[in-house]
Scaffold this active site. Structure first.
Site, PDB file in Angstrom:
ATOM      1  N   ASP A 148       0.866  -1.114   0.036  1.00  0.00           N
ATOM      2  CA  ASP A 148       0.045  -0.183  -0.053  1.00  0.00           C
ATOM      3  C   ASP A 148       0.854   1.354  -0.018  1.00  0.00           C
ATOM      4  O   ASP A 148       1.859   1.511  -0.620  1.00  0.00           O
ATOM      5  CB  ASP A 148      -0.872  -0.187   1.289  1.00  0.00           C
ATOM      6  N   HIS A 221      -3.985   6.422   2.976  1.00  0.00           N
ATOM      7  CA  HIS A 221      -4.471   5.226   2.437  1.00  0.00           C
ATOM      8  C   HIS A 221      -4.257   3.814   3.210  1.00  0.00           C
ATOM      9  O   HIS A 221      -4.895   3.201   3.711  1.00  0.00           O
ATOM     10  CB  HIS A 221      -4.610   5.123   0.773  1.00  0.00           C
ATOM     11  N   SER A 549     -10.953  -0.667  -2.193  1.00  0.00           N
ATOM     12  CA  SER A 549      -9.641  -0.417  -1.232  1.00  0.00           C
ATOM     13  C   SER A 549      -9.864  -0.953   0.309  1.00  0.00           C
ATOM     14  O   SER A 549      -9.185  -1.261   0.975  1.00  0.00           O
ATOM     15  CB  SER A 549      -9.114   0.729  -1.206  1.00  0.00           C
TER      16      SER A 549
END
Ligand SMILES: *[C@@H]1O[C@H](CO)[C@@H](O)[C@H](O)[C@H]1NC(C)=O
Ligand SMILES: *[C@@H]1O[C@H](CO)[C@@H](O)[C@H](O)[C@H]1NC(C)=O
Ligand SMILES: *[C@@H]1O[C@H](CO)[C@@H](O)[C@H](O)[C@H]1NC(C)=O
Ligand SMILES: *[C@@H]1O[C@H](CO)[C@@H](O)[C@H](O)[C@H]1NC(C)=O
Ligand SMILES: *[C@@H]1O[C@H](CO)[C@@H](O)[C@H](O)[C@H]1NC(C)=O
Ligand SMILES: *[C@@H]1O[C@H](CO)[C@@H](O)[C@H](O)[C@H]1NC(C)=O
Ligand SMILES: *[C@@H]1O[C@H](CO)[C@@H](O)[C@H](O)[C@H]1NC(C)=O
Length: 764
Positions: A148, A221, A549
């Protein structure tokens, strides 16, 4: 079609990235250097080289056409676990020289991927008192590797209170780098590395303005996905007061390792395939149990050119589970990461919504969506509606007159597009608040920078009728920061979730499973301004994000719990358990609906259904798949030897029966357009009893019109655990008028096990 939601589903540096569609670098004819991933056959490595890397370096140094001398910068990575080979900067003539070597297996030009972006444990039925949480000790001793954007290690979600010690098999490390040091790791975060050689070789800069040259997360994220999968319990987390509660990951007892492969850099935000492969290679070498990936490349890439597919098969062969997001394209035939050894995850809604409440002068009370972060109350404010002027009525750009709207709440007509422009206009004109309507476009939380409510259009009409009926329309009260639970129907398939059939191989149902992916609250980097409120910017430790996601790490967390309970289960067995116990029914006892159409969805949208972790712990029967089955599957696809060898990383293999029909827990009949009916397709499957010793399963069939389904035999008797039984499922299609028709095969035993598989016919 891209929705506003998709484009805004990540913060600034990331939604730029979402716009970059993966495109393969084309080979240039001039002698320019480009990055290539070179897949090598390691059986050609001369014994004189002690390591693969020294062989790779020597191979590169020997290229005669090199117009510059081989230097340290030529080789980016040497891969040994996810694939055998390396990535390097090469000219076209160097590449063709390399491709002539016998040891050369395949070439992949560098490509760039995109991201697919505390109530959810409860929504999934996870409880402290019973079920998989206590049974699995919350995922104790399991290690989840996240591929990620990095991690914000100080987040409270990564505190290691009560965590068990680091498993002895762990070989990973925590890197030193910009604003990151090994001392930031603990018993929760046990590994953190970053991979940027491919990104930098492709012209990307790591500038302090946009990102950290270390595993530290710039965008939030990776922090969000990591805390969703395995965050520790944090009491009092919320997004500015919405969704307040205890934030916790799905497997709060599991360890985390971050492999940062995505870089934010102003105009060059990218994740290079060579870096993704390096991250996966390292994760495999370090000893993770699960790899979670919330990004993807071009969804039309065949397995032999898809580095995530190739590296994942290598992981699976070592017993490592790979969970990937299906993508945010929202369209049919758009699933990413659909190789049949990967668990491919679509996104569903949860039964929670964030609302504001409006009471009008006539007493009418209406609720609408709002994420406005301040709990202010608007009382007794005049309501303004520009009824005689279409520009004003729709709050068009620069239409509102500040002297007319100041101190008032402005009602804006629905225009068919999203409300962000209207919101800006109402705010520009200095109004007190705004009332908008929309049935289609959902705005991301951070857009709500003024007291704004978005109503369903039928509710918007009620407000409009009221304004038109009186000369002194008033807002009696407008209230914000209300979190509602128990919303129905839920789950729904989110409008942005990528749908099947899988563009690479429609014969395997994808996505496999649906998990929460809308309005998920999880940790983000703490100091980043999340909302621009004009005079202030607000930051939050926890934020609400949406995307597949967010769905993938939920499933990664569930696989960690299952792995903790059943250490001997293969990745395919774990996927089977998740799929055959999933539910296609929502909280109104109807088939899960599609948020985009509000009509019943199909397995092409929700796969086997919505994940049910407690049931997955005890599925009764398992459809297992071994490495050799995947080899047979690839033979059955008609791949040539070079292509098969690229996927399985071997030069020797044998195919006994070219079976493109895997022992998968779902069934797909691909019906070509000009078929002659009736059309019969037979599937063979083998199930393993992992439930009670004495179990007798009966086949219960749910048959749609136009289809006939038979199983042979239709009773499976077991006298012990681990026993296997085979059966044939025969599907006869007499006609098919819709693009998709589906039913179910359910094996039901006397101990309440229901082993359910969708049977789907699609026309292509
Ligand atoms: C760690 O990285 C920082 C920033 O790059 C650097 O200043 C520091 O010297 C490094 N420390 C060690 C022990 O390498
Ligand atoms: C990277 O940084 C260098 C030096 O600051 C600059 O010349 C170059 O244009 C930058 N590249 C990109 C793609 O931003
Ligand atoms: C409607 O409002 C706009 C913007 O305030 C203005 O330019 C336009 O002249 C008005 N139209 C009419 C018909 O009054
Ligand atoms: C609004 O005011 C106008 C002019 O004063 C009057 O003609 C009209 O009847 C009023 N409408 C309502 C619904 O009270
Ligand atoms: C799906 O996409 C693939 C690859 O682009 C294409 O060949 C195929 O025809 C598409 N299938 C459907 C059902 O649209
Ligand atoms: C499998 O397919 C390959 C290539 O089409 C063929 O050479 C081989 O004979 C087949 N094997 C079997 C067992 O059908
Ligand atoms: C498919 O299965 C049916 C029912 O078991 C059987 O009658 C038929 O012969 C099979 N067809 C093929 C092609 O194997």
């Amino acid at each position: 079609m891209k929705t506003v939601k998709e484009l805004l589903s990540h913060h600034f540096c990331l939604w730029l990235l979402a716009l970059l569609v993966a495109n393969n670098t084309t080979m240039s004819t001039s002698e320019e250097y480009q990055t290539y991933i070179i897949h090598m056959d390691q059986s050609y490595k001369p014994a004189s080289f002690s390591t693969h890397e020294s062989w790779h370096r020597s191979t590169l140094a020997s290229l005669s056409s090199s117009d510059t001398i081989y230097d340290e910068k030529t080789l980016l990575y040497s891969y040994n676990h996810a694939m055998h080979g390396f990535s390097a900067r090469l000219t076209p003539s160097q590449l063709s020289e390399l491709e002539k070597l016998q040891a050369h297996r395949a070439t992949y030009p560098e490509s760039y991927g995109k991201l697919f972006t505390t109530h959810t444990p409860k929504f999934l039925g996870l409880k402290h008192s019973s079920g998989i949480w206590p049974t699995a000790s919350y995922g104790k001793d399991v290690i989840i590797g996240m591929i990620d954007t990095g991690i914000w290690p100080e987040s409270n979600s990564f505190n290691d209170k009560g965590m068990s010690s680091i498993p002895g098999r762990w070989k990973g490390i925590c890197e030193n780098g910009t604003a990151f040091s090994p001392s930031l790791c603990n018993l929760k975060l046990i590994g953190a590395r970053s991979f940027s050689k491919g990104y930098q070789a492709g012209g990307g800069n790591i500038s302090t303005e946009f990102d950290y040259d270390s595993p530290r997360d710039c965008t939030g994220h990776g922090t969000h996905t990591s805390s969703t999968a395995a965050g520790s319990n944090v009491v009092g987390a919320g997004h500015f007061g919405y969704a307040m509660g205890t934030a916790q990951g799905i497997a709060p007892g599991a360890h985390l390792a971050m492999y940062k492969v995505l870089w934010a850099g102003g105009e060059s935000d990218k994740s290079a395939a060579s870096d993704v492969l390096a991250g996966m290679d390292q994760a495999i070498a370090d000893g993770v149990d699960i790899i979670s990936i919330s990004l993807g490349f071009d969804e039309h890439t065949p397995y032999f050119n898809d580095v995530i597919a190739i590296a994942s098969l290598s992981a699976i062969e070592k017993g490592i589970i790979v969970v990937c997001a299906a993508g945010n394209d929202g369209a049919s035939n758009s699933t990413h990461n659909g190789a049949p050894w990967i668990i491919t995850v679509g996104a569903g809604t949860v039964d929670r919504s964030f609302v504001g409440r409006l009471t009008l002068g006539n007493g009418l009370t209406i609720e609408g969506t709002s994420y406005f972060p301040l709990s202010i109350l608007i009382r007794n404010a005049p309501l303004y509606y520009g009824e005689n002027n279409i520009s004003k009525a729709t709050c068009a750009f620069s239409s509102l007159d500040p002297t007319e709207v100041s101190g008032k709440v402005v009602l804006c007509d629905y225009t068919g597009s999203d409300n962000s422009g209207q919101m800006e206009e109402v705010q520009r004109a200095g109004a007190l608040g705004g009332i908008f309507s929309n049935d289609k476009f959902i705005l991301e939380p951070e857009i709500y920078s003024m007291p704004a409510l978005i109503l369903q259009s039928r509710d918007g009409s009620l407000v409009k009728n009221y304004v038109m009926s009186t000369n002194s329309s008033m807002v009696k009260e407008m209230k914000f920061v209300i979190t509602k639970l128990g919303i129905k129907p839920a789950p729904q398939v989110t409008d942005f979730s990528s749908r099947g059939p899988d563009p690479v191989n429609p014969g395997v149902l994808k996505p496999d499973i649906l998990a929460p992916g809308q309005d998920v609250l999880a940790a983000v980097r703490a100091d980043k301004p999340e909302m621009d409120m004009g005079m202030y910017t607000l930051a939050t430790d926890y934020a609400i994000y949406s995307g597949t996601s967010m769905a993938a790490p939920h499933v990664a967390g569930v696989t960690a719990l299952l792995k903790a309970v059943h250490q001997d289960w293969s990745p395919a067995a774990i996927r089977s358990a998740i799929m055959t116990t999933a539910s296609s029914i929502d909280n109104t006892y109807s088939t899960i609906t599609d948020q985009a159409t509000e009509l019943p969805a199909t397995p092409l949208e929700f796969g086997a259904g919505h994940i049910n972790p407690n049931k997955a712990m005890d599925p009764g029967l398992i459809y297992d798949i071994h490495f050799q089955d995947y080899v047979e599957f690839l033979c059955g696809l008609g791949y040539n030897n070079k292509q098969i060898s690229a996927v399985i990383r071997r030069s020797q293999w044998s195919c006994r029966d070219n079976a493109s029909d895997l022992n998968y827990p779902s069934f797909v009949v691909v019906v070509p357009k000009a078929s002659i009916y009736p059309l019969v397709m037979n599937f063979t499957r083998v199930v393993t009893n992992i439930g009670d010793d004495d179990s007798i399963y009966q086949a219960v069939l749910d048959v749609p019109s136009g289809m006939r389904i038979q199983t042979e035999p239709n009773t499976l008797s077991f006298t012990g655990k681990g026993q296997q039984q085979g059966f044939t499922l025969s599907v006869e299609i007499s006609e098919i008028d819709a693009s998709v028709t589906y039913g179910y095969l359910k094996w039901v035993d006397q101990h309440n096990h229901v082993v359910s598989s969708p049977i789907v016919a699609i026309t292509v």
